[in-house]
Scaffold this active site. Structure first.
Site, PDB file in Angstrom:
ATOM      1  CG  HIS A  15       0.809   5.249   4.279  1.00  0.00           C
ATOM      2  ND1 HIS A  15       0.003   5.160   5.388  1.00  0.00           N
ATOM      3  CD2 HIS A  15       1.589   4.132   4.299  1.00  0.00           C
ATOM      4  CE1 HIS A  15       0.283   4.043   6.059  1.00  0.00           C
ATOM      5  NE2 HIS A  15       1.247   3.397   5.417  1.00  0.00           N
ATOM      6  CG  HIS A  19      -0.269  -0.189   2.521  1.00  0.00           C
ATOM      7  ND1 HIS A  19       0.074  -1.436   2.984  1.00  0.00           N
ATOM      8  CD2 HIS A  19       0.134   0.686   3.466  1.00  0.00           C
ATOM      9  CE1 HIS A  19       0.658  -1.320   4.163  1.00  0.00           C
ATOM     10  NE2 HIS A  19       0.720  -0.039   4.482  1.00  0.00           N
TER      11      HIS A  19
HETATM   12  P1  5GP Z   1       1.628   0.284   7.450  1.00  0.00           P
HETATM   13  O1  5GP Z   1       2.094   0.557   8.861  1.00  0.00           O
HETATM   14  O2  5GP Z   1       1.519  -1.202   7.169  1.00  0.00           O
HETATM   15  O3  5GP Z   1       2.399   1.034   6.413  1.00  0.00           O
HETATM   16  O4  5GP Z   1       0.171   0.913   7.360  1.00  0.00           O
HETATM   17  C1  5GP Z   1      -0.978   0.178   7.590  1.00  0.00           C
HETATM   18  C2  5GP Z   1      -2.086   1.183   7.720  1.00  0.00           C
HETATM   19  O5  5GP Z   1      -3.310   0.489   7.650  1.00  0.00           O
HETATM   20  C3  5GP Z   1      -2.079   1.939   9.066  1.00  0.00           C
HETATM   21  O6  5GP Z   1      -1.933   3.335   8.828  1.00  0.00           O
HETATM   22  C4  5GP Z   1      -3.426   1.570   9.698  1.00  0.00           C
HETATM   23  O7  5GP Z   1      -4.040   2.662  10.356  1.00  0.00           O
HETATM   24  C5  5GP Z   1      -4.230   1.111   8.494  1.00  0.00           C
HETATM   25  N1  5GP Z   1      -5.246   0.113   8.815  1.00  0.00           N
HETATM   26  C6  5GP Z   1      -5.111  -0.973   9.621  1.00  0.00           C
HETATM   27  N2  5GP Z   1      -6.258  -1.698   9.644  1.00  0.00           N
HETATM   28  C7  5GP Z   1      -7.134  -1.046   8.835  1.00  0.00           C
HETATM   29  C8  5GP Z   1      -8.510  -1.308   8.462  1.00  0.00           C
HETATM   30  O8  5GP Z   1      -9.128  -2.283   8.861  1.00  0.00           O
HETATM   31  N3  5GP Z   1      -9.074  -0.412   7.621  1.00  0.00           N
HETATM   32  C9  5GP Z   1      -8.409   0.689   7.156  1.00  0.00           C
HETATM   33  N4  5GP Z   1      -9.077   1.508   6.349  1.00  0.00           N
HETATM   34  N5  5GP Z   1      -7.128   0.961   7.476  1.00  0.00           N
HETATM   35  C10 5GP Z   1      -6.498   0.100   8.310  1.00  0.00           C
END
Ligand code: 5GP
Ligand code: ZN
Length: 131
Positions: free
Chosen positions: A99, A97
């Protein structure tokens, strides 16, 4: 193996969708750092954007279109475009993903990116983006 973001792609888990095309989905991050914080994901399951040289290219149109939408609808002054690859980098969901973090002039600079804004109403922000 179950994957949270594959479940969102399949519609098994709800999300606040802001953009979709053949390759990608974009939906609001459930725990935003700044108003309009959005995740752009490939519909196919890959762990990180670095796993394959085509991943970022496939979702690039969605990244650019979603950034333009957030800027237009929310009046963002800038945008952080960020992808964590690997647990040590901060990746918590192992479906690639990007951001998109809209930035506003009242809290500028890279240091301000991770200063989480309190009290963001996801329903209100979503309505402003999609209406
Ligand atoms: P990472 O730390 O893996 O780069 O980012 C994962 C992101 O996914 C985090 O910013 C977190 O808030 C978001 N996230 C986690 N679970 C969910 C969910 O169930 N729905 C949505 N929309 N975002 C999520
Ligand atoms: Zn997945």
């Amino acid at each position: 193996m179950s994957c949270l973001f594959c479940s969102i792609v399949a519609g098994e888990i709800p999300s606040k969708l802001v953009y979709e095309d053949d390759a990608a989905l974009a939906f609001l991050d459930i725990n935003p750092w700044h108003a309009g914080h959005t995740l752009v994901i490939p519909k196919e399951h890959v762990e990180t954007v670095l796993e394959d040289s085509s991943i970022l290219a496939e979702i690039a149109p969605a990244i650019v279109a979603t950034a333009a939408l957030l800027t237009a609808k929310l009046g963002a002054d800038g945008m952080n475009v960020l992808s964590n690859a690997g647990g040590v980098s901060g990746q918590e969901v192992f479906h690639a993903h990007v951001h998109l973090i809209p930035r506003y002039a009242n809290l500028p600079g890279i240091a301000g990116m991770s200063m989480r804004e309190d009290g963001i109403d996801l329903n209100e922000i979503h309505a402003r983006i999609v209406n």
